[in-house]
Design a protein around this motif. Structure first.
Motif, mmCIF file in Angstrom:
data_model
loop_
_atom_site.group_PDB
_atom_site.id
_atom_site.type_symbol
_atom_site.label_atom_id
_atom_site.label_comp_id
_atom_site.label_asym_id
_atom_site.label_seq_id
_atom_site.Cartn_x
_atom_site.Cartn_y
_atom_site.Cartn_z
ATOM 1 N N ARG A 212 1.110 -1.323 0.093
ATOM 2 C CA ARG A 212 0.247 0.290 -0.080
ATOM 3 C C ARG A 212 1.216 1.100 -0.334
ATOM 4 N N GLN A 213 2.343 1.101 0.185
ATOM 5 C CA GLN A 213 3.261 2.606 0.528
ATOM 6 C C GLN A 213 3.160 3.009 -1.384
ATOM 7 N N VAL A 214 3.209 2.156 -2.090
ATOM 8 C CA VAL A 214 3.928 2.084 -3.537
ATOM 9 C C VAL A 214 3.120 3.056 -3.856
ATOM 10 N N THR A 215 1.841 3.560 -3.272
ATOM 11 C CA THR A 215 0.560 4.671 -4.342
ATOM 12 C C THR A 215 1.781 5.695 -3.514
ATOM 13 N N THR A 216 1.955 5.885 -2.259
ATOM 14 C CA THR A 216 2.639 6.147 -1.042
ATOM 15 C C THR A 216 3.608 7.746 -1.727
ATOM 16 N N MET B 1 6.357 -3.767 -12.794
ATOM 17 C CA MET B 1 7.567 -4.125 -13.357
ATOM 18 C C MET B 1 7.505 -5.591 -12.508
ATOM 19 N N SER B 2 7.273 -5.633 -11.593
ATOM 20 C CA SER B 2 7.506 -7.011 -10.662
ATOM 21 C C SER B 2 6.351 -8.106 -11.949
ATOM 22 N N THR B 3 4.911 -7.580 -11.187
ATOM 23 C CA THR B 3 4.056 -8.312 -12.233
ATOM 24 C C THR B 3 4.823 -9.381 -13.496
ATOM 25 N N ALA B 125 11.470 0.703 -8.524
ATOM 26 C CA ALA B 125 12.184 0.198 -7.806
ATOM 27 C C ALA B 125 11.678 -0.419 -6.310
ATOM 28 N N TYR B 126 11.005 0.887 -5.557
ATOM 29 C CA TYR B 126 10.242 0.439 -4.522
ATOM 30 C C TYR B 126 9.029 -0.963 -4.794
ATOM 31 N N GLU B 127 8.489 -1.183 -5.597
ATOM 32 C CA GLU B 127 7.645 -2.357 -6.193
ATOM 33 C C GLU B 127 8.495 -3.597 -5.870
ATOM 34 N N ASP B 360 0.858 -11.000 -6.818
ATOM 35 C CA ASP B 360 2.390 -11.694 -7.535
ATOM 36 C C ASP B 360 3.052 -12.447 -7.909
ATOM 37 N N PRO B 361 4.000 -12.504 -8.086
ATOM 38 C CA PRO B 361 4.629 -14.239 -8.598
ATOM 39 C C PRO B 361 5.144 -14.337 -6.576
ATOM 40 N N ALA B 362 5.515 -13.622 -6.137
ATOM 41 C CA ALA B 362 5.781 -13.544 -5.191
ATOM 42 C C ALA B 362 5.491 -14.190 -4.266
ATOM 43 N N GLY B 363 4.503 -13.847 -4.786
ATOM 44 C CA GLY B 363 2.939 -14.569 -3.411
ATOM 45 C C GLY B 363 2.677 -13.010 -2.724
#
Lengths: 565, 639
Positions: A212-216, B1-3, B125-127, B360-363
């Motif tokens: 949920r932090q992605v959007t943030t 990205m990760s998807t 990158a965060y994702e 997502d792939p990592a669950g």
């Protein structure tokens, strides 16, 4: 923040040479820049008037060659100076922390960040900002002086307009100071957000809050962009204004020169020199402003580091130079003397604490094993710190020979077993094995791949806490110091191991003064003297089975006792 | 990205749920996003392209200013009618004003574009980091690894402003000047063209020289940092054993090698800076010779001679640009190396509920509905049992040999053992951060390896050795573990973790801001905050990975005492007073601080060096009341 803090040169003598070399190359570069203006105008005049080009071209090429060399040297010197100054600062800072009272140091987190990131931030300050500062101080002066000689009206224009730059910059600065300040605060919070969230990612993942932090992150990054642009708009506007001011000034020079040329009151050569030199008076001043922003972090860090290097007279220097004990005691050991520990009227309080942890303590410890016990928090470890010279008493004196002090978490660096054991003093492998045998850890070391060369540490072959404790004792066994201080030497050991270590400590005490702090009983059985640190007063308890304290001793104030055997 | 990431190593249709099959490719840290293009850091975005073009106009204006000034002076010296100079005067002023104006516009445009790119790259990158956290971030000092990612991202995006825009600007301005000169005087145009080629070659050389020594420079810097960190944080311990002088020697040595590498790496910049000047000097000389014989007016001759000098203004920024390029490339490589890793856990394939198909792939699916009723955590522990559990971080080297563990609900277990024995690996497997390579793992009666990842993880709170304090209030720092926790629950958790004194002294209580700009916490308080978070979460199992590793022994012991203290009879829920078992606590500890406070101590042995040999080691543990399970290691300390 000052652009250049002369305290740097006083506090860090190693920084003097790089700064001097920087100034030297800066002046040399300024001189060749002036000379190039002359050579270039000579070439132009020769081309225009159809003269022979050989002589002016040779001069110009020679100057370009000199400038090429200087350019290379400047890059080298800047890089070298940056590293030298920051390394010298770091070394001075750490040396300083290595000699002050434990409480006079910053708390570990702040100390680490100042010694690493702080000193590193000084590097761009020294490598980029200082050369720019030198250029700004040298080149405009040289350019104006030359102009005075070559064409004084142009010099007058420059002298009249150049001060407008700093005045203008200051005006813009004051006009926008408040909003800039406000924006920087907002900006710092926004730019810190991403780092905060990313560093906390393991926690967020654990508690299922990461997605949920992605959007943030996206939103805050966008707000960060907008806030930054607000700030940059003002910053860039002011630098554009300064550039415009400089360009207009140069244009004024060019136009006046052109008009005088067209009326025939001026020759082409000086005119070209004038318009080539005029910009040189302005751009270094503008660049200082630009580079200063990049170096601001370094200037702030420098301030903080220099503050640490200021002498701190908070503690009266202990009349006994416990801190210098290493040199004194070393010599004493060579002479085969076994010193004694003498504390008189020692009081110690932690920084910021009004209540002393140790109050008016008298103590004499001679050869043999002195065991110190007492409830937790009564200052047992602090007492050892004081004797070791790591802390300085608020009042009172401490006399002690050089010591080897096995702290509660003994330092074992990443590296080989050999380097861990010889960190204080060199020793041959035979001596190392002897010491390892003495503390019965030789089998463990022999079983490690590489034996004494086996790596310790997270990535190497690890040891259990008890094994680490024994290694630390093996190091103490090797130490030449006549005074041995041990903080809980039998912690982390099973009863059998503790019994053995206690015997080793007793053996060590046959040849030296050993003061050990413990809350376990094994050591007490071997103790020659026993000191109980209490909440109220310290008290010496006769050790059962050892000769009772002499009447002379017993008659004294219980707080401070002759503990000689 | 990760998807976009799909497992390429093990076929997706691998039948069954044998844990061994879940372990991905045998090569260590598995890379599988092979399709990810090697991004070129300097490749312009639309915004920086626009910025580059604007910068080109600004740079060209600067060159024109120098050249027209020269023309003006020479023309004036021919004493023409003053009116004929007016055009040139206007041109000089126009160029003089155009340069700062376009420069301003360029800087706004390119910085805005770079910041947009930064926002985008940070988000992706965060994702991408989420499925890699924490297992692929290294075993220790994860926060430093993550800080490295943040810094590297900044460096990469910086390349847009420091490399892309100046290079485009120089190219555009150079192109304009060369084109005009070719029209005006073909031979001089050719000289400038040659100058351009030389500049390109020198720039390439500079990047090469700079990149060559960059890894060494980073290594030298890291070594200096390591040693100064050691000295700054352990000055007392070093001085105690007489090792301070030795440490100063290390520092001196590290500084000397940093100095050496810095000098070497500056060779690239120095070479470029001097070769640029040599080239410009040569171009001026050749142009002067050519111009003298050209059939053009004298002012034009002056203009031609001054043009290469004007060009040098545009070339100089390239020195810094090449340096920034080398740096950004290194940063980009590091980011890619990390983000291209395969997650250390994969989703179980046979999932009856079919829930993970949505994940997502990592669950990783955020847990919003875990645990019990809102308000107060239930503190109901659950059983945990492993049989023959083995694991490997790299796929080739066994880090955990067959381990049997029986942990009844509500019990408190300490796991000890020497470095490299697999304690932390065991914990990572139990936390479902790392897939086991063999064996079984049952949690609360069901197969934890068969459950959807997020369901298993939602029952486990993990506390590591570096509790992160978020820049928010004390409450915010705690309720992130359980968003619906009320203040009573938060205060209970703080009390249980031994932080009631802290709460008492905070001016704004739970609303006191913490973190970098708020109140700082001591090491002990941080560790306790991490534990309080685990309490707030109310999750049945708490796994602690050396939470007190960085604390001094008395503080460490105090923290562990609070962790293991039971206010009610064993097996009674501390909060509700019912007979529910409390949280099951498993703590890995390097030293055996306070291990005696636990119900049981489990000693993990180092796996035999070499490759996998699952199942060969004897069982490490035996259930029972006696903490001492390591008779097989006579040299091990015992409690």
């Amino acid at each position: 923040m000052k652009p250049f803090d002369p305290r740097l040169l006083r506090a860090v003598p190693a920084a003097r040479r790089p700064v001097a070399v920087l100034a030297g190359t800066g002046i040399a570069a300024g001189l060749t820049t002036i000379a190039t203006a002359f050579a270039l105008s000579a070439v132009v005049v020769a081309v225009v008037e159809g003269h022979d080009l050989t002589a002016p071209l040779v001069r110009l090429l020679a100057l370009f060659a000199v400038r090429a060399v200087l350019a290379a040297v400047t890059e080298w010197v800047a890089a070298w100076a940056g590293v030298s100054v920051s390394s010298a600062l770091r070394a001075t800072l750490l040396r300083r922390w290595g000699s002050v009272d434990a409480d006079a140091r910053l708390e570990p987190g702040a100390a680490v960040s100042l010694a690493t990131a702080g000193t590193a931030a000084v590097e761009p300050y020294a490598a980029r900002f200082l050369p720019t500062l030198v250029t700004a101080a040298v080149v405009p002066v040289l350019a104006i002086a030359t102009l005075v000689v070559v064409d004084w009206p142009s010099a007058l224009v420059v002298v009249l307009t150049l001060p407008l730059l700093p005045v203008f910059a200051a005006l813009i600065g004051t006009a926008t100071a408040e909003s800039t300040e406000r924006r920087w605060v907002a900006l710092a919070a926004l730019s810190g957000h991403f780092l905060d969230v990313v560093r906390g990612l393991p926690t967020l993942v654990t508690y299922g809050r990461a997605r949920r932090q992605v959007t943030t992150v996206r939103e805050v990054s966008d707000r960060h962009r907008r806030a930054t642009m607000e700030t940059l708009r003002i910053a860039f506007l002011s630098s554009a204004a300064l550039e415009l001011l400089a360009t207009i000034s140069v244009a004024i020079v060019a136009v006046t020169v052109g008009l005088r040329l067209s009326t025939g009151s001026m020759a082409l050569g000086p005119a070209l020199v004038a318009i080539l030199l005029a910009p040189e008076a302005y751009w270094p001043v503008r660049r200082v402003g630009a580079e200063y922003h990049a170096a601001a972090d370094g200037a702030v860090a420098l301030d903080a580091i220099l503050a640490q290097l200021e002498p701190t007279p908070t503690r009266a220097p202990s009349s006994s130079p416990a801190g210098d004990a290493a040199s004194r005691g070393g010599r004493a050991a060579e002479r085969g003397e076994v010193g004694r520990v003498r504390l008189s009227g020692v009081t110690y309080a932690y920084a910021g604490s009004p209540v002393p942890v140790i109050r008016d303590l008298d103590l004499v410890a001679g050869p043999g094993l002195t065991v110190v016990t007492g409830p937790s928090g009564v200052g047992k470890s602090t007492l050892l710190d004081l004797v070791a010279g790591l802390r300085r008493p608020v009042t009172g004196t401490i006399e002690a020979p050089a010591s080897h002090y096995v702290t509660q978490r003994p330092f074992l660096a990443t590296g080989s077993v050999r380097s861990a054991l010889t960190i204080g003093h060199p020793a041959t492998d035979d001596q190392l094995w002897e010491a390892l045998r003495a503390v019965e850890v030789d089998g463990v070391v022999a079983a490690l791949p590489g034996g004494l060369s086996a790596d310790l540490g997270d990535d190497g072959f690890g040891l259990s806490a008890g094994q680490r404790q024994r290694l630390a004792l093996a190091r103490a066994w090797l130490a030449p110091e006549t005074l041995l201080l041990l903080d809980e030497p039998t912690a982390h050991l099973d009863p059998e191991g503790a019994e053995h270590v206690a015997a080793v400590v007793a053996e060590l005490a046959e040849r030296r003064v050993v003061v050990a702090v413990t809350h376990r009983d094994e050591l007490l059985a071997h103790a020659d003297h026993h000191l109980v640190l209490g909440d109220a007063r310290s008290e010496v308890v006769p050790v059962p089975g050892t000769p009772p304290a002499s009447p002379r001793t017993a008659a004294r104030d219980a707080a401070g006792e002759e503990l000689d055997r | 990205m990760s998807t976009a990431a799909t497992p390429s190593g093990s076929p997706a249709d691998t039948p069954g749920r044998t844990p061994v099959a879940v372990v991905p490719e045998p090569t260590p840290p598995t890379s599988r996003r092979t399709a990810a293009p090697n991004r070129r850091v300097w490749w312009p975005s639309a915004g920086t392209l626009r910025g580059g073009l604007l910068g080109g106009i600004a740079t060209a204006s600067g060159m024109a200013l120098t050249a027209t000034s020269g023309w003006l002076i020479v023309r004036a010296s021919e004493r023409p009618v003053i009116l004929t100079l007016l055009t040139a005067i206007v041109a000089v002023r126009a160029f003089g004003m155009a340069r700062p104006a376009f420069r301003y516009w360029e800087r706004l445009t390119s910085h805005d574009a770079a910041l947009r790119l930064l926002a985008e790259r940070r988000t992706t990158a965060y994702e991408a980091l989420i499925p890699l956290t924490p297992a692929r971030l290294g075993r220790r000092r994860r926060a430093d690894v993550l800080t490295g990612v943040v810094d590297d991202l900044t460096d990469v995006v910086d390349a847009q402003v420091r490399v892309t825009v100046p290079v485009i600007s120089t190219a555009v301005a150079g192109g304009i000047v060369i084109a005009l000169t070719l029209v005006l005087a073909l031979p001089v145009g050719l000289v400038l063209l040659a100058l351009g080629v030389v500049v390109c070659l020198v720039s390439g050389l500079a990047v090469h020289l700079e990149s060559r020594s960059l890894p060494e420079l980073l290594a030298a810097r890291a070594e200096v940092t390591r040693i100064s960190e050691l000295m700054a944080s352990q000055a007392g311990e070093l001085r105690a054993v007489g090792g301070w002088a030795t440490a100063l020697g290390w520092l001196e040595h590290a500084h000397a090698s940093l100095d050496r590498v810095t000098r070497r790496i500056s060779t690239g910049r120095a070479t470029a800076a001097s070769l640029f000047l040599v080239a410009v000097g040569a171009a001026v000389a050749v142009t002067a010779v050519i111009a003298q014989g050209l059939p053009v007016s004298t002012p034009v001759k002056a203009l031609l001679v001054l043009t290469p000098v004007a060009v040098s203004e545009a070339i100089t920024p390239l020195v810094d640009a090449m340096r920034a390029l080398a740096r950004a490339r290194g940063s980009e490589r590091r980011i890619e190396a990390l983000l291209d890793l395969a997650p250390a856990v994969t989703v179980p394939r046979a999932d009856p509920a079919g829930r993970t198909a949505m994940a997502d792939p990592a669950g990783h699916v955020d847990d919003e509905t875990s645990g019990a009723r809102p308000g107060h955590p239930a503190y109901a522990g659950c059983d945990l049992e492993t049989r023959g559990l083995t694991a490997s971080w790299t796929g080739t080297h066994t880090d955990l040999t067959a381990t049997d563990l029986d942990v009844p609900a509500g019990s408190r277990i300490a796991v000890t053992g020497p470095n490299g024995s697999g304690k932390s690996t065991l914990l990572a497997v139990l936390a479902r951060h790392l897939d086991p390579s063999g064996g079984t793992y049952r949690l609360g009666g069901s197969d934890a390896l068969d459950q959807p990842l997020e369901r298993t993880r939602a029952r486990i709170a993990v506390v590591d050795d570096e509790t992160h304090v978020f820049a928010t209030t004390l409450r915010g720092n705690l309720v992130l573990a359980r968003p619906d926790a009320d203040d009573d629950a938060v205060e209970d958790a703080l009390r249980a973790a031994g932080l009631s004194a802290l709460l008492g002294e905070l001016p704004d209580g739970l609303d006191t801001p913490l973190g970098p700009s708020g109140r700082g916490l001591s090491g002990g308080e941080r560790a306790r905050l991490g534990i309080a978070r685990a309490h707030v979460s109310g999750r049945p199992v708490v796994l602690l990975d050396e939470p007190v590793a960085h604390l001094d022994p008395p503080t460490a012991r105090a923290v562990v005492e609070d962790l293991t203290r039971r206010t009610a009879a064993p097996g009674t829920n501390r909060v509700t007073g019912t007979d529910l078992p409390g949280q099951t606590i498993i703590m890995v500890t390097h030293r055996d601080d306070g291990a005696d406070l636990f119900d049981r101590v489990v000693e993990v042995r180092r796996p035999p060096s070499g490759t996998m040999s699952p199942g060969t080691a004897p069982h490490q543990t035996a259930p029972g009341p006696h903490p001492d399970d390591h008779q097989h290691e006579p040299d091990q300390p015992r409690r």
